[in-house]
Design a protein around this motif. Sequence first.
Motif, PDB file in Angstrom:
ATOM      1  N   ARG A  80       0.846  -1.188   0.000  1.00 47.76           N
ATOM      2  CA  ARG A  80       0.000   0.000   0.000  1.00 47.76           C
ATOM      3  C   ARG A  80       0.884   1.242   0.000  1.00 47.76           C
ATOM      4  NH1 ARG A  80      -4.956  -1.818   3.810  1.00 47.76           N
ATOM      5  NH2 ARG A  80      -3.434  -1.628   5.465  1.00 47.76           N
TER       6      ARG A  80
ATOM      7  N   TYR B  93      -8.638  -2.801   1.241  1.00 48.06           N
ATOM      8  CA  TYR B  93      -7.446  -2.438   0.469  1.00 48.06           C
ATOM      9  C   TYR B  93      -7.657  -1.092  -0.217  1.00 48.06           C
ATOM     10  CZ  TYR B  93      -3.503  -2.641  -2.677  1.00 48.06           C
ATOM     11  OH  TYR B  93      -2.341  -2.340  -3.335  1.00 48.06           O
TER      12      TYR B  93
ATOM     13  N   ARG C 145      -0.515   6.159  -3.571  1.00 45.41           N
ATOM     14  CA  ARG C 145      -0.125   5.995  -2.169  1.00 45.41           C
ATOM     15  C   ARG C 145       1.336   6.346  -1.916  1.00 45.41           C
ATOM     16  NH1 ARG C 145      -4.032   0.874  -1.702  1.00 45.41           N
ATOM     17  NH2 ARG C 145      -5.141   1.575   0.155  1.00 45.41           N
TER      18      ARG C 145
END
Length: 719
Positions: A107, A448, A112
């Motif tokens: 992630r 997620y 991100r």
Amino acid sequence: MKALKGALRWLFLRIEAGLGAVFGPRLNPIVQLGTLGWFLFWIITASGIYVYVFFDTGVTQAWESLDRLSREQWYLGGLMRSLHRYASDALVAVVIVHLLREFALDRMRGNRWFPWVTGVPLLWFMYACGITGYWMVWDQLAQYVAIATTEWIDSIGIFAEPIARNFLDSERLSGRFFTLVIYMHIALPLLMLLFMWVHISRHAHARVNPPRALALGTLGALVALSFAWPAMSQAPANLDRVPFTLGFDWFYLTVYPLLERVDGATLWLLLVAGSVLLVLLPWLPPLRKAPPARVDLANCNGCSRCFADCPFGAIDMVQRSDGLAFEQEARVDADLCMSCGICVGACPTATPFRRAGPLSAGIELPDRSVAALRNQVVAATATLTGTARVLVVGCAHDAGSAALEDGETAVVGLPCVGMLPPSFLDFVLARHHADGVLLSGCSAHDCYERLGDQWVEQRIANQRDPNLRARVPRERIGVAWQNPVQDGRLRESLVQFREQLRRAAPLRRSSVSSTTRTTEGTTEEATRTPPAAWRARLGELPAPLRWAGQGVAYAAVLIGVGVFATQPAYTYLAADSALLKLSFSHAGRPLKPCRRYSHEELTNTPFSERKATSCERGRWPVYVELDLDGRPIYRGTHEPAGLWNDGPSAVYARFEVPAGRHRLEARLRDDGAPSGFKFVAERTVELRPGENFVVDFRAAEGGFTFGLPAQESAGREAP
Ligand code: HEM
Ligand code: SF4
Ligand code: SF4
């Protein structure tokens, strides 16, 4: 890198499953690391403010004021001090695990990269806050931290005079630097808070508060640790003595012992290189993104639901550009879009019921159109048989929903279940494509795509637009949030869901109207609050076991924090040794002697500019030698500081020597002579174990000095 990531992922998913069984999905600490980081920060701030009220900022009074606080006001001041220390240690643990987990679960790439990259300076701030904090106590550990840190900073060579000289011995202890450290300990957390805010600023609806029960549990555990094992100062600092062993905080001072083995500049290089590598990780390799979401203005009415639901802040509402009678339109920033599809699930125009014209939504994923989704649903369910036919809508990170497919179960996969517009659930049941729909997503409270599970549940429970119509029987809509290693629980959810469908009231034809509305509208429907989605009753640990498990988990963390905050002790100096330091700052002779202006020159110079001598800039380096018992232990040439090489030359070196009687010989030249020494001094000294003995040089006092003035013997100038 791939293997490391895979191994960590395996580990973290199992820890998550294990802790989930004990804490439940909402309070699972491993999915709350970011929020716990914030919470610990607030505990540190509040307790720090309290302690500061009683803290005496004078370098010699600091220790006493803190010691008094711990002893006389143990019930509050002592508690606050302990909370301050233990919450700081827990923060390091939480942040490091948070970092490793974001890496393991991948992630950090795509959009991100931003929280990842802004996380790296947070690491530096966190350590700097902790290190300056230990400094302020001015006990033996503070003395070690002050000396080791300043020596380490000096290794970069940015200061003309080594700042470690501020802590050379008790005579030279300077409060200036101590005061600076106090300011830093206040300023750094403020900067850290700013970066914490930046860190989450690109995430919409970022969570910064842990669930209340988890927050109370964490606070309670830290309070218990603080009373059971109060944080106290070590013996007061005394710069003339060197502590042999220190209670060591391994959370903050992890790299310090390396300074005895690696030279300071190399350690800086390693840490900076490590940080640069961390910063680059999101692009090693870069994420291969699916095409970003695209707005189709012909179908967009500017309702802003996609904007409200996008987890990555990739949508902006801007002024209408196509002349239609709406005020706004959605605009996607392709760089920020993670192609999760959640905006499609939010768009009221993404309805499979539409009859007029081709099915096209206001916002679409180009490679996963809503029309294609409808066709896929219809095709996948067409061959289903049995009395409890289930359509499973899975996501790319669930517990393997694709493997559930059989004659009674059809599976359609999406990037995130949040992409499914609620009207599709209505469509499947209303058109009898299946008898129930099971939404299989990834971890509860840790989707997620960040918010998929939350939005899906709220849409089904009529708490968020677009709502699922009230007429849709919720017992036929199931949710299963399981992480990728919990495939057994997903299968069990499906079995129970099918049993539930067999028990459920038959789907009535009358409830099956083919309306094009997708959101609540009629007063009849709006007044009823439908129940939340169905979920399986999966094997849970009995409550006493869960409580016990939580107790064990809190205790394990607290024991870890309590122990590594002081143990194992660090041996800085062998028991029968003393520390010998050679340190001074001395300006070498000018490269050229100054010349007196002649009378003629002076009369030709305007009065205001006249001076007696003309001196060229530039000095000779200082060369120094130190012998111990006839053996050379130091030889060094020290260049003058300053841009023009006209500043003093600074020397700072330390040696661990056996305690006892020693003969010291020091020599120095500062005039560029090829050989010979202008200053020579020798002295026999008796070094006690743990003594800090400084060989200094003060030209104004005649040359070398050995030890404190009480034991001092001035060096003699060589003939
Ligand atoms: C004081 C230290 C830190 C605090 C308090 C903190 C806090 C948080 C919070 C609250 C979030 C969640 C935002 C959300 O999804 O709701 C988050 C996300 C994230 N953090 Fe940190 N963090 C810290 C340090 C770090 C560090 C050192 C790294 C790595 C270098 C890091 C990497 C990330 C990443 C990649 C995300 C995004 C996760 C996602 O997109 O789902 N954080 N952090
Ligand atoms: S696909 Fe996901 S990230 Fe992209 S705009 Fe839609 S909701 Fe935002
Ligand atoms: S949700 Fe759909 S209709 Fe509403 S602003 Fe976004 S794209 Fe337009």
